[in-house]
Design an enzyme around this catalytic site. Structure first.
Site, mmCIF file in Angstrom:
data_model
loop_
_atom_site.group_PDB
_atom_site.id
_atom_site.type_symbol
_atom_site.label_atom_id
_atom_site.label_comp_id
_atom_site.label_asym_id
_atom_site.label_seq_id
_atom_site.Cartn_x
_atom_site.Cartn_y
_atom_site.Cartn_z
ATOM 1 N N LYS A 53 0.844 -1.202 0.000
ATOM 2 C CA LYS A 53 0.000 0.000 0.000
ATOM 3 C C LYS A 53 0.878 1.251 0.000
ATOM 4 O O LYS A 53 1.972 1.251 0.594
ATOM 5 C CB LYS A 53 -0.913 -0.029 1.245
ATOM 6 C CG LYS A 53 -1.988 1.039 1.276
ATOM 7 C CD LYS A 53 -2.898 0.851 2.507
ATOM 8 C CE LYS A 53 -3.982 1.905 2.590
ATOM 9 N NZ LYS A 53 -4.868 1.726 3.764
ATOM 10 N N SER A 56 -9.752 1.897 2.803
ATOM 11 C CA SER A 56 -8.867 2.622 1.911
ATOM 12 C C SER A 56 -7.865 1.742 1.161
ATOM 13 O O SER A 56 -7.267 2.195 0.190
ATOM 14 C CB SER A 56 -8.093 3.668 2.705
ATOM 15 O OG SER A 56 -7.298 3.054 3.695
ATOM 16 N N SER A 63 -10.027 -0.547 6.910
ATOM 17 C CA SER A 63 -9.444 -0.425 5.567
ATOM 18 C C SER A 63 -8.762 -1.661 5.011
ATOM 19 O O SER A 63 -8.405 -1.677 3.829
ATOM 20 C CB SER A 63 -8.444 0.729 5.529
ATOM 21 O OG SER A 63 -9.150 1.928 5.412
HETATM 22 N N1 GLN Z 1 -13.271 4.283 6.314
HETATM 23 C C1 GLN Z 1 -12.593 4.611 7.526
HETATM 24 C C2 GLN Z 1 -12.112 6.047 7.458
HETATM 25 O O1 GLN Z 1 -12.309 6.630 6.466
HETATM 26 C C3 GLN Z 1 -11.446 3.657 7.771
HETATM 27 C C4 GLN Z 1 -10.242 3.966 7.001
HETATM 28 C C5 GLN Z 1 -9.069 3.129 7.381
HETATM 29 O O2 GLN Z 1 -9.201 2.094 8.033
HETATM 30 N N2 GLN Z 1 -7.894 3.609 7.031
HETATM 31 O O3 GLN Z 1 -11.530 6.545 8.356
#
Ligand code: GLN
Length: 453
Positions: free
Chosen positions: A51, A126, A150
């Protein structure tokens, strides 16, 4: 695509061919799962997609943001060193929501990643690039990060497996911080066994991360046991927010677990609207502080034609950050300012403690918890209209981060329009073994959803 388990027995010449295959497939693919030209973190080893928020020495690292474009990482994250130590290497950058903020991977400076099951739908976020590549046959396995879902949610939307480890189990050194008390790096893979192999390869104490747990690297893969039977808590009250196909998949999973000989117990938890409130106050507060370092002085993007320092900050950040990141910085600064600190931030910390206590209570009487990943299958691009609507889709994943627990996401069937449905199995702190064992057994019983070519 070969599995990670299979790749372990290949020699370097064979791995070289696989890297060529990945490169060719990634270049032809429309998924936009990879960012830029594929690089390897070293010449040898099994290729693992990384990532774009994990530092790999000599690679550009941008967190899917314009503000970091052109910044070259000066060092390896601890997980990269550990991959090297375990016969693997970083291979290619996974697309992501900017600074890991989002649930769709559409908030990326490189454009959205598409879901390999249906390209009109989001892959989740994400870590959408990581999950879409693994599920789409473009990567053997990948590393993602999970602050509020995410890793688990994109794995669920694309039909592959993802593990969010216990907080402190995997070093965060070299992971660009979004919300430091919630972030955790973890594996996304084609099946449970590969997930365990990659988890074992990256876990363990790290002296560069002050929140790292003083525990040796795990050895879950060699101990995987599908015959173990557990007491599994179910949270039926949570289901009212889910679509019918998710509710059906939940009940079906429960009946399969029962049939396998697991004991099922009904439990309750604080309503999910409190999870959302606490999470989005804490994560934005921490993000506003963590992202203050991107000021045009130290990293990559610097605005031109500047008259003074304040203008440098304002112009650089206005140009470099996308809308969602700006929204969260504003929200984070708001909840931390002296007038609202007690009303929002401190209250959110109390709710966080309450959620942790509720998990402790459930785990006093159960080994594991079964919970959906998301209230629906992967939505179409553009169907989520407001930021709040997107935040609400995180109801099932964020409490796990607030409590620091381990949880795995695995496909359990197909829902609306034949799209994958994922469920998560949540465990006690540092009990990834039980989480993986239960998932391993369930995967064998339910049968994997085929990895899409
Ligand atoms: N969707 C959640 C957020 O936007 C989780 C994102 C994540 O785990 N990085 O914060």
């Amino acid at each position: 695509m070969v599995t990670l388990k299979e790749a372990l027995s290949l020699d370097e010449a064979q791995l070289k061919d696989i890297k060529k295959e990945i490169q060719a497939k990634a270049e032809q693919s429309k998924l936009n799962a990879y960012i830029g030209k594929i690089e390897a973190s070293r010449d040898t080893g099994i290729p693992i997609l990384i990532k774009d928020n994990i530092n790999v020495r000599g690679w550009e690292i941008t967190c899917g943001s314009k503000i970091l474009q052109g910044y070259i990482a000066p060092y390896n994250a601890s997980v990269i060193e550990r991959l090297h130590h375990n016969g693997m290497c970083g291979f290619g950058r996974g697309n992501m929501d900017e600074f890991a903020m989002g649930s769709t991977s559409a908030n990326s400076a490189y454009g959205p990643t598409l879901n390999p099951c249906d390209i009109s739908r989001v892959p989740g976020g994400s870590s959408g690039g990581s999950a879409a590549a693994v599920a789409g046959g473009l990567a053997i396995a990948a590393l993602g990060s999970d602050t509020g879902g995410s890793i688990r949610q994109p794995a669920g939307f694309c039909g592959c497996v993802g593990l969010k480890p216990t907080y402190g189990r995997v070093s965060r050194y070299g992971l660009v911080a979004y919300s430091s008390s919630l972030d955790q790096i973890g594996p996304i893979a084609q099946n449970v066994e590969d997930t365990a192999i990659l988890f074992d390869a990256i876990s363990g104490e790290c002296s560069f991360d002050s929140t790292s747990a003083k525990q040796a690297p795990t050895q879950t893969a060699s101990k995987l046991d599908a015959t173990k039977r557990f007491k599994i808590a179910v949270l039926r009250d949570f289901l009212k927010d889910a679509t019918q196909d998710i509710q059906d998949a939940y009940e079906h999973t429960i009946s399969v677990l029962k049939e396998m000989g697991h004991e099922i117990v009904e439990k309750q938890m604080l309503a999910t609207n409190y999870h959302i409130g606490a999470y989005y106050i804490i994560c934005t507060a921490e993000a506003s502080s963590n992202l203050a370092r991107f000021d045009g002085v130290r990293y990559a993007h610097r605005a031109q034609d500047i008259q003074n320092l304040q203008e440098l900050y304002i112009k650089t950040r206005s140009e470099g950050f996308g809308a969602e990141v700006k929204r969260r910085i504003l929200l984070g600064n708001f909840v931390l300012n002296s007038g609202s600190y007690e009303a929002y931030y401190l209250k959110a910390q109390k709710v966080r403690k309450l959620i942790k206590e509720q998990y402790d209570n459930i785990f006093a009487d159960a080994d594991l918890i079964l919970c959906p990943i998301a209230p629906s299958v992967a939505p179409k691009f553009g169907s989520t209209k407001t930021a709040l609507e997107m935040y609400l889709s995180d109801i099932y994943t964020i409490s796990v981060n607030l409590a620091g627990l381990p949880a795995i996401s695995l496909p359990v069937g197909l829902g609306e329009n034949d799209l994958p449905i994922g469920m998560q199995i949540i465990g006690k702190s540092f009990d990834e073994q039980s989480v993986l064992d239960a998932a391993y057994g369930l995967e064998q019983k339910i049968g994997q959803i085929g990895v899409r070519k």
